[in-house]
Every structure is written in C-alpha cells, then in structure tokens.
Design a protein around this motif. Sequence first.
Motif, short mmCIF file in Angstrom:
data_model
loop_
_atom_site.label_atom_id
_atom_site.label_comp_id
_atom_site.label_asym_id
_atom_site.label_seq_id
_atom_site.Cartn_x
_atom_site.Cartn_y
_atom_site.Cartn_z
N SER A 169 0.75 -1.14 -0.06
CA SER A 169 0.01 -0.05 -0.19
C SER A 169 0.93 1.23 -0.05
O SER A 169 2.18 1.16 0.48
N SER B 294 2.24 4.02 1.45
CA SER B 294 2.34 4.72 3.04
C SER B 294 2.79 6.16 2.93
O SER B 294 2.56 6.86 4.01
N PHE C 289 6.04 2.52 -0.76
CA PHE C 289 4.98 1.32 -0.76
C PHE C 289 5.42 0.62 0.27
O PHE C 289 6.55 0.40 0.44
N CYS D 289 4.51 -3.31 2.44
CA CYS D 289 3.72 -4.23 2.74
C CYS D 289 4.41 -5.09 4.06
O CYS D 289 5.36 -4.33 4.61
N THR E 26 2.82 -3.34 -6.33
CA THR E 26 2.33 -2.11 -5.82
C THR E 26 0.96 -1.76 -6.44
O THR E 26 0.68 -2.00 -7.53
N PRO E 27 0.33 -0.77 -5.88
CA PRO E 27 -0.88 -0.45 -6.47
C PRO E 27 -0.38 0.56 -7.92
O PRO E 27 0.57 0.84 -7.74
#
Length: 176
Positions: free
Chosen positions: A60, A62, A87, A89, A171-172
């Motif tokens: 996500s 951050s 990013f 996780c 990643t998104p």
Amino acid sequence: MTRSEYDGQGESGPLDSCDRRIMTVIDALHKRDDPIPEDLDERVLFALELEAELDARVASISQNDLVLVRGEADLAVGQGDPASITFDCETVTVMVTPRPAATGEVRLDGWIGPEGTYEVEIRSPEGTKRASSDETGRFVLEALPHGQMFQLVIRPDEVLQREGLPAVVVTPAVRL
C-alpha cells in the motif's frame, strides 16, 4: 392510491416520453457529477494482471510526497527537490522518486528494503520494463512515459525468499 392503481405501472410498462426525459436528465447528471475516469481501462487491466499473480503481496502507499512545501512556495515534481512515493507491505518497503529527464520522459530511482537483490518490473500502458537492484536494493528505470499509470512488480532473489520475503510484491497503480 390503492394497489389496483399501481397495476400496469412500473418496470413492466413501456417507456414513454416522460420516462425518456427523466433518463436523459439522470444521464446528464452522472456525466457531469460522476464521470467515468479516462484511465478506467488502464486501471482494470492492472487489476486483472494483479489477480494473475497468485502469490503476490499487495503493497500500500504509505507516503506520497508529490507536492513538497518549502516556506511559502509549493514545489511540484520537476521543480527543485524531487518527490517520493513509498509503498509498504508486511516485509518489504519500496521507495521511488520520479525525476524528469531531458527527453520529456521520466527516470524512476528506487530503493527496496530489506537490502538484497531484487528483480523489478514496471508495468504501464506503454509496456513493461525490467531492472535489477544492486545488493543494497537500489534500482533505476529510465525512459518511462510521463503522465501514465504504472505499477511495480518486485521479485526478491531466492536468498531473501528463504528468509521469509514473499515471492512477489505488487504496488498499486499510480500515475507518473
């Protein structure tokens, strides 16, 4: 109105001119207040590709410093200090800094933690590019299209996977 007055009305009746006018107004309101995003196709393709990665962990965002503030002046990407996106996780952190190149394209400097070697893939509507990180997790991707959506796919080497890192981190999708 009694129940018999409703008979013959509603979803089973044919559309009349009043229904068409109402539908036209509703359609215009949706187009004005909630338009379909121009990049919807790109987003759907990224989501479908993500589902294809069976053992992927999704990182996500951050931290997103796309606009930096120094005193009274706002600095956007390409003006002064570069902005970064981080990013995260459970076990991997990826920080990338887009930098404008002289050709009008974008260079992406990145760092992955924990330290180690990774295969890095960037997906965009323009295609896929790959790079490898050095032992410290640093990588560079050059000649990327400006203004396009992109998604990173990170694959730790076998040593890092044996230490507990996932086989794939995705990643998104974000816009360069």
